[in-house]
Scaffold this motif. Structure first.
Motif, PDB file in Angstrom:
ATOM      1  N   ASN A   1       0.798  -1.219   0.000  1.00  0.00           N
ATOM      2  CA  ASN A   1       0.000   0.000   0.000  1.00  0.00           C
ATOM      3  C   ASN A   1       0.837   1.279   0.000  1.00  0.00           C
ATOM      4  N   PHE A   2       2.161   1.147  -0.009  1.00  0.00           N
ATOM      5  CA  PHE A   2       3.036   2.320  -0.020  1.00  0.00           C
ATOM      6  C   PHE A   2       3.629   2.525  -1.410  1.00  0.00           C
ATOM      7  N   PRO A   3       3.649   3.773  -1.906  1.00  0.00           N
ATOM      8  CA  PRO A   3       4.390   4.027  -3.151  1.00  0.00           C
ATOM      9  C   PRO A   3       5.840   3.585  -2.953  1.00  0.00           C
ATOM     10  N   GLY A   4       6.368   2.797  -3.855  1.00  0.00           N
ATOM     11  CA  GLY A   4       7.725   2.293  -3.716  1.00  0.00           C
ATOM     12  C   GLY A   4       7.859   1.182  -2.705  1.00  0.00           C
ATOM     13  N   GLY A   5       6.745   0.700  -2.173  1.00  0.00           N
ATOM     14  CA  GLY A   5       6.794  -0.414  -1.220  1.00  0.00           C
ATOM     15  C   GLY A   5       7.171  -1.721  -1.888  1.00  0.00           C
ATOM     16  N   LEU A   6       6.852  -1.825  -3.185  1.00  0.00           N
ATOM     17  CA  LEU A   6       7.180  -3.036  -3.937  1.00  0.00           C
ATOM     18  C   LEU A   6       8.111  -2.692  -5.076  1.00  0.00           C
ATOM     19  N   THR A   7       8.949  -3.647  -5.434  1.00  0.00           N
ATOM     20  CA  THR A   7       9.683  -3.510  -6.682  1.00  0.00           C
ATOM     21  C   THR A   7       9.631  -4.850  -7.392  1.00  0.00           C
ATOM     22  N   VAL A   8       9.277  -4.819  -8.668  1.00  0.00           N
ATOM     23  CA  VAL A   8       9.157  -6.044  -9.453  1.00  0.00           C
ATOM     24  C   VAL A   8      10.160  -5.981 -10.594  1.00  0.00           C
ATOM     25  N   LEU A   9      10.904  -7.076 -10.749  1.00  0.00           N
ATOM     26  CA  LEU A   9      11.839  -7.205 -11.860  1.00  0.00           C
ATOM     27  C   LEU A   9      11.169  -8.035 -12.940  1.00  0.00           C
ATOM     28  N   GLY A  10      11.121  -7.517 -14.156  1.00  0.00           N
ATOM     29  CA  GLY A  10      10.494  -8.224 -15.273  1.00  0.00           C
ATOM     30  C   GLY A  10      11.534  -8.612 -16.314  1.00  0.00           C
ATOM     31  N   ILE A  11      11.439  -9.850 -16.787  1.00  0.00           N
ATOM     32  CA  ILE A  11      12.331 -10.305 -17.867  1.00  0.00           C
ATOM     33  C   ILE A  11      11.483 -11.001 -18.919  1.00  0.00           C
ATOM     34  N   LEU A  12      11.767 -10.705 -20.183  1.00  0.00           N
ATOM     35  CA  LEU A  12      11.030 -11.286 -21.300  1.00  0.00           C
ATOM     36  C   LEU A  12      11.752 -12.537 -21.809  1.00  0.00           C
ATOM     37  N   TYR A  13      11.007 -13.393 -22.470  1.00  0.00           N
ATOM     38  CA  TYR A  13      11.549 -14.640 -23.034  1.00  0.00           C
ATOM     39  C   TYR A  13      11.551 -14.567 -24.552  1.00  0.00           C
ATOM     40  N   SER A  14      12.557 -15.227 -25.142  1.00  0.00           N
ATOM     41  CA  SER A  14      12.616 -15.344 -26.595  1.00  0.00           C
ATOM     42  C   SER A  14      12.713 -16.822 -26.949  1.00  0.00           C
ATOM     43  N   GLY A  15      12.492 -17.134 -28.220  1.00  0.00           N
ATOM     44  CA  GLY A  15      12.453 -18.526 -28.670  1.00  0.00           C
ATOM     45  C   GLY A  15      13.825 -19.170 -28.694  1.00  0.00           C
ATOM     46  N   SER A  16      13.829 -20.501 -28.618  1.00  0.00           N
ATOM     47  CA  SER A  16      15.072 -21.249 -28.683  1.00  0.00           C
ATOM     48  C   SER A  16      14.780 -22.597 -29.320  1.00  0.00           C
ATOM     49  N   MET A  17      15.723 -23.108 -30.121  1.00  0.00           N
ATOM     50  CA  MET A  17      15.533 -24.425 -30.736  1.00  0.00           C
ATOM     51  C   MET A  17      15.769 -25.532 -29.716  1.00  0.00           C
ATOM     52  N   THR A  18      16.545 -25.232 -28.683  1.00  0.00           N
ATOM     53  CA  THR A  18      16.886 -26.264 -27.702  1.00  0.00           C
ATOM     54  C   THR A  18      16.296 -25.895 -26.345  1.00  0.00           C
ATOM     55  N   ASN A  19      16.043 -26.909 -25.525  1.00  0.00           N
ATOM     56  CA  ASN A  19      15.524 -26.660 -24.186  1.00  0.00           C
ATOM     57  C   ASN A  19      16.490 -25.809 -23.376  1.00  0.00           C
ATOM     58  N   ASN A  20      15.949 -24.905 -22.579  1.00  0.00           N
ATOM     59  CA  ASN A  20      16.739 -24.188 -21.594  1.00  0.00           C
ATOM     60  C   ASN A  20      16.812 -25.086 -20.354  1.00  0.00           C
ATOM     61  N   GLY A  21      17.980 -25.692 -20.138  1.00  0.00           N
ATOM     62  CA  GLY A  21      18.130 -26.707 -19.108  1.00  0.00           C
ATOM     63  C   GLY A  21      17.781 -26.214 -17.713  1.00  0.00           C
ATOM     64  N   ALA A  22      17.983 -24.924 -17.447  1.00  0.00           N
ATOM     65  CA  ALA A  22      17.692 -24.379 -16.120  1.00  0.00           C
ATOM     66  C   ALA A  22      16.205 -24.479 -15.796  1.00  0.00           C
ATOM     67  N   TYR A  23      15.368 -24.624 -16.816  1.00  0.00           N
ATOM     68  CA  TYR A  23      13.914 -24.665 -16.611  1.00  0.00           C
ATOM     69  C   TYR A  23      13.342 -26.076 -16.597  1.00  0.00           C
ATOM     70  N   ASN A  24      14.205 -27.096 -16.773  1.00  0.00           N
ATOM     71  CA  ASN A  24      13.688 -28.470 -16.874  1.00  0.00           C
ATOM     72  C   ASN A  24      12.884 -28.884 -15.651  1.00  0.00           C
ATOM     73  N   ASP A  25      13.415 -28.632 -14.469  1.00  0.00           N
ATOM     74  CA  ASP A  25      12.729 -29.082 -13.259  1.00  0.00           C
ATOM     75  C   ASP A  25      11.386 -28.353 -13.095  1.00  0.00           C
ATOM     76  N   LEU A  26      11.397 -27.028 -13.242  1.00  0.00           N
ATOM     77  CA  LEU A  26      10.154 -26.256 -13.133  1.00  0.00           C
ATOM     78  C   LEU A  26       9.128 -26.743 -14.154  1.00  0.00           C
TER      79      LEU A  26
END
Ligand code: SG7
Ligand code: ZN
Length: 261
Positions: free
Chosen positions: A132-157
């Motif tokens: 409820n406070f201005p500046g009380g939250l900060t969110v980091l956003g990252i976009l995804y792009s396509g890949s021909m191969t699996n991103n191994g870091a995401y396998n478990d998730l």
């Protein structure tokens, strides 16, 4: 009976009826025109604590997103922020196909998915009070792009998404994983503006940071997100959780700034 908010049938356009703040003038997401973003000397490197060691994580389907709760201590500071912010969760917004899905757009172009790392200001005690406070939250956003191969870091998730297909299912533990392995662009250049939560109640308490670099993800990995079910139901059929992004909102008087380092 009170209808719950959602994304189906132009849902986001109806949010201001029940949540007036969603119709206010510092809303998120926005389009980022990188050619118009002035570089600000204030915006130096973000500093990360606890992002490089394995973090305890659980994933659940909350009916609106795949939500990963962070049980370990991870903090950011610097980068023009005042004080230290604690990471509480990250979650994703994605499309039904590769032409859409992200909330922020870059030069008018959406990406196929976007992750949000939600932090609250530590000095405000809890996420609940900070929102409820201005500046009380900060969110980091990252976009995804396509890949021909699996991103191994995401396998478990990605594998464990199959265990949380119905909305409201119990959280499932992930293998402990370093956050920086999931989100390498965090160390790079970013854009900064002041905005809101992108879902009701749309609280205008968020300092937004959107990174310039993308994370590669394979189509078959994205498909696992698209298999989840939404908490919104048609009369008879469960609906898939897809296009759980809010359209971009007017910048009004705001300026999106660019980091400098
Ligand atoms: C997602 O986005 C969830 C919400 C989050 C909302 O629907 O991650 O999280 C919870 C715990 O409900 O709402 C208050 C909050 O964090 C909006 O977050 S966002 O602006 O980063 N997209
Ligand atoms: Zn989000």
């Amino acid at each position: 009976q009170i209808a719950e908010w959602g994304y189906e049938n132009n849902g986001a356009y109806k949010w201001p009826i029940m949540y007036p703040t969603c119709g206010d003038n510092l809303q998120s997401p926005v389009n980022i025109n990188i050619f118009l973003a002035p570089t600000s000397p204030r915006l130096g490197r973000l500093r990360f604590t606890g992002y490089n060691t394995p973090a305890w994580l659980t994933v659940k389907n909350d009916g609106h997103t795949a939500l990963v709760e962070v049980k370990s201590n991870a903090y950011i500071e610097g980068g023009g922020l005042h004080g230290r912010y604690k990471l509480t969760q990250f979650h994703f917004h994605w499309g039904s196909d590769n032409t859409r899905g992200s909330e922020h757009t870059i030069n008018g172009v959406p990406a196929r998915m976007e992750v949000h790392l939600v932090h609250y200001k530590e000095s405000l005690g809890s996420f609940q009070s900070a929102q409820n406070f201005p500046g009380g939250l900060t969110v980091l956003g990252i976009l995804y792009s396509g890949s021909m191969t699996n991103n191994g870091a995401y396998n478990d998730l990605v594998n464990k998404l199959s265990l949380v297909l119905p909305p409201g299912s119990t959280p499932v533990a992930l293998q402990p994983q370093a956050l920086l392995s999931l989100f390498p662009p965090l160390v790079g250049n970013y854009f900064r503006y002041t905005g809101s939560l992108t879902t009701p109640p749309c609280s205008q308490s968020v300092i937004w940071t959107v990174f310039q670099k993308t994370i590669p993800i394979a189509n078959r990995q994205l498909q696992s997100f698209r298999q989840l079910f939404s908490s919104e139901k048609n009369v008879m059929f469960p609906v898939r959780l897809q296009n759980n992004y809010r359209p971009t909102q007017p910048l009004n008087r705001r300026i999106v700034e660019s980091s400098s380092f």
